[in-house]
Scaffold this active site. Structure first.
Site, short mmCIF file in Angstrom:
data_model
loop_
_atom_site.label_atom_id
_atom_site.label_comp_id
_atom_site.label_asym_id
_atom_site.label_seq_id
_atom_site.Cartn_x
_atom_site.Cartn_y
_atom_site.Cartn_z
N GLU A 62 -5.12 -9.02 0.93
CA GLU A 62 -5.85 -8.74 2.18
C GLU A 62 -7.33 -8.55 1.86
OE1 GLU A 62 -4.53 -5.45 4.64
OE2 GLU A 62 -2.44 -5.92 4.22
N GLU B 153 0.78 -1.24 0.00
CA GLU B 153 0.00 0.00 0.00
C GLU B 153 0.81 1.28 0.00
OE1 GLU B 153 -2.86 -0.09 3.20
OE2 GLU B 153 -4.00 -1.69 2.24
#
Ligand code: NOJ
Length: 481
Positions: free
Chosen positions: A389, A196
């Protein structure tokens, strides 16, 4: 051990019989070599923040000095201990729980500050030995490692040299990646360069770097883009190196992607804001990696406040030429977008959530996972994808232990529906190669400390006791039947 395993399965069957309604996905619809797993990140689960010669990371510094008080109502919470997973006795028990769950892969991160305590220079052989042993222990339990090289935790020594704003960070990271590949390149079949890019900065750096707080939100936001560009370059350099070393596995990068929807579909201003927000949230990382350019409107908005943001043609070529072998996607929720003059660059998404039962990361919309996967297939060259995720934390009471059980039916329903959405995308031709629940265990949730829980396994943060939740048993049932 056997009795515990049998009890867990029986309990599981009991709980599964009362499982959530909705589409029941079938594991047989996914490829045979699909990676099924749970995910974690070092700072959130390891603790042992000074063990074996570990250097200080920016999060060690942040939590122990400044604190996360804004979000934890006066408490100063750290991950100095968290769920104690650096400890071998503890992690062996956790591996046993993963084995009983029936997953074949564990996604975890290796902290740079353990491997090279000062960020550059001396390599810490004790830490190298620790991860060799962990990988061996996982494999003995039939679980493959998927290793993230960088999950928000820059060595403090490098932050003091300017961190990711300093272009030298690209070389610092390449050097660290080389150490990782030389030591673990033959044992690990899946690496992720970064987790991220940009979330790290927006969530934490605004609070950790008080000198920036005097600048306007627009300027700060626009400046963070230099960090992002450097991380994309560092990722490309690491991917290049990995391929040059001829290692036998795959290397990817993980983005948090949030399909953008108008907060109020009847409000033309919100509808109009969607396209810029999509550029700022999604295309800002997808376009350089898969198309070799930054999206036009986001670029213009950023350059207005940070005229120095001028990625060169050579940089963009380097990023484009060294594409990841797979795209990691962290998907939680779509972004409900508002035109918002008080927010950076005039659009907002964080905290906008119209659901009655609120999930921490946004509204629950499994169909948006399907739409996202199809969009990546159709607009970004049909890459291999791993959902690195997916998970949930709700603002309700379901994570309480009652009579030795945790009946987290909202989370169970969420996971079930998202796996069903992934299944639909597989049937429609998306090259999906893996799915990981965030997270195996409740853990330290960054600026929220221990106040929100995401685990399939409940953790008592005082005693370290683990209690598998209903969602664990649902996933076990799905994986093993
Ligand atoms: C994404 C991040 O990678 C992870 O560290 C975080 O805990 C989860 N989202 C949940 O918010």
């Amino acid at each position: 051990m056997k009795t515990i395993a049998v009890t867990i399965v029986l309990l599981g069957m009991l709980i599964v019989s009362s499982r959530a309604q909705g589409p029941q996905p079938d594991k047989a619809d996914f490829p045979d070599d699909f990676l099924w797993g749970v995910a974690s990140a070092a700072y959130q689960v390891e603790g042992a923040y000074q063990a074996d010669g570990k250097g200080e990371s920016k999060w060690d510094f942040f939590t122990n000095t400044i604190g996360v008080t804004q979000f934890t109502i006066g408490e100063k919470q750290t991950a100095n201990v968290t769920i104690n997973q650096y400890d071998r006795e503890q992690y062996l028990r956790d591996i046993q729980l993963m084995k009983e769950l029936g997953i074949n892969t564990y996604r975890f991160s290796i902290p740079w500050s353990r491997i090279i305590p000062q960020g550059v220079g001396e390599v810490n052989t004790k830490a190298i030995a620790h991860y060799h042993l962990l990988i061996q222990d996982l494999k003995e339990a039939g679980i493959e490692p998927l290793v993230t090289l960088y999950h928000f935790d820059l060595p403090l020594a490098l932050l003091q040299k300017g961190g990711w704003l300093n272009r030298e960070s690209v070389q610092w990271y390449k050097n660290y990646a080389k150490v990782i590949f030389e030591n673990f390149g033959n044992e690990v079949r899946h690496f992720i360069t970064f987790n991220e890019p940009y979330i790290e900065f927006f969530v934490a750096d605004f609070m950790m770097n008080p000198s920036q707080s005097k600048e306007s939100g627009n300027v700060r936001y626009a400046k963070e883009m230099d960090n992002v560009n450097h991380q994309l370059l560092a990722s490309a350099e690491a991917i290049k190196l990995y391929h040059e070393m001829n290692l036998k596995g795959k290397i990817g990068i993980t983005f948090n992607l949030s399909p953008c929807l108008p907060f109020d579909a009847g409000n033309p201003e919100d509808v109009e804001a969607v396209s810029l927000q999509d550029e700022l949230l999604n295309r800002i990382v997808l376009d350089p990696v898969f198309k070799g350019k930054y999206p036009k409107n986001a670029l213009a908005a950023i350059q207005k406040y940070n005229p120095g943001f001028q990625p060169s043609a050579e940089d963009l070529q380097l990023i484009l030429n060294n594409q990841p072998d797979f795209l990691g996607i962290n998907f939680y929720a779509p972004a409900q977008v508002k035109k918002d003059d008080g927010a950076p660059l005039g659009v907002s998404w964080m905290g906008n959530n119209t659901d009655a039962v609120k999930m921490a990361n946004g509204p629950v919309r499994p169909e948006e996972l399907y739409n996202l996967l199809m969009r990546i297939k159709n607009e970004y060259g049909d890459p291999e994808i791993i959902i690195t995720e997916n998970g949930a934390s709700f603002e309700n009471d379901e994570d309480k232990v009652v009579d030795g059980k945790v009946n987290d039916m909202t989370r169970t329903d969420y996971i079930q529906r998202h796996i069903a959405a992934a299944e639909k995308a597989v049937k429609d031709g998306v090259k999906l190669k893996g799915y990981f629940v965030w997270s195996g265990w409740d853990n330290f949730e960054w600026i929220f400390g221990y106040t929100i829980r995401f685990g399939l396994i409940h953790v008592n943060f005082e005693t370290q006791e683990r209690v598998p939740k209903s969602s664990y048993y649902w996933y076990q049932h799905f994986l093993n039947d």
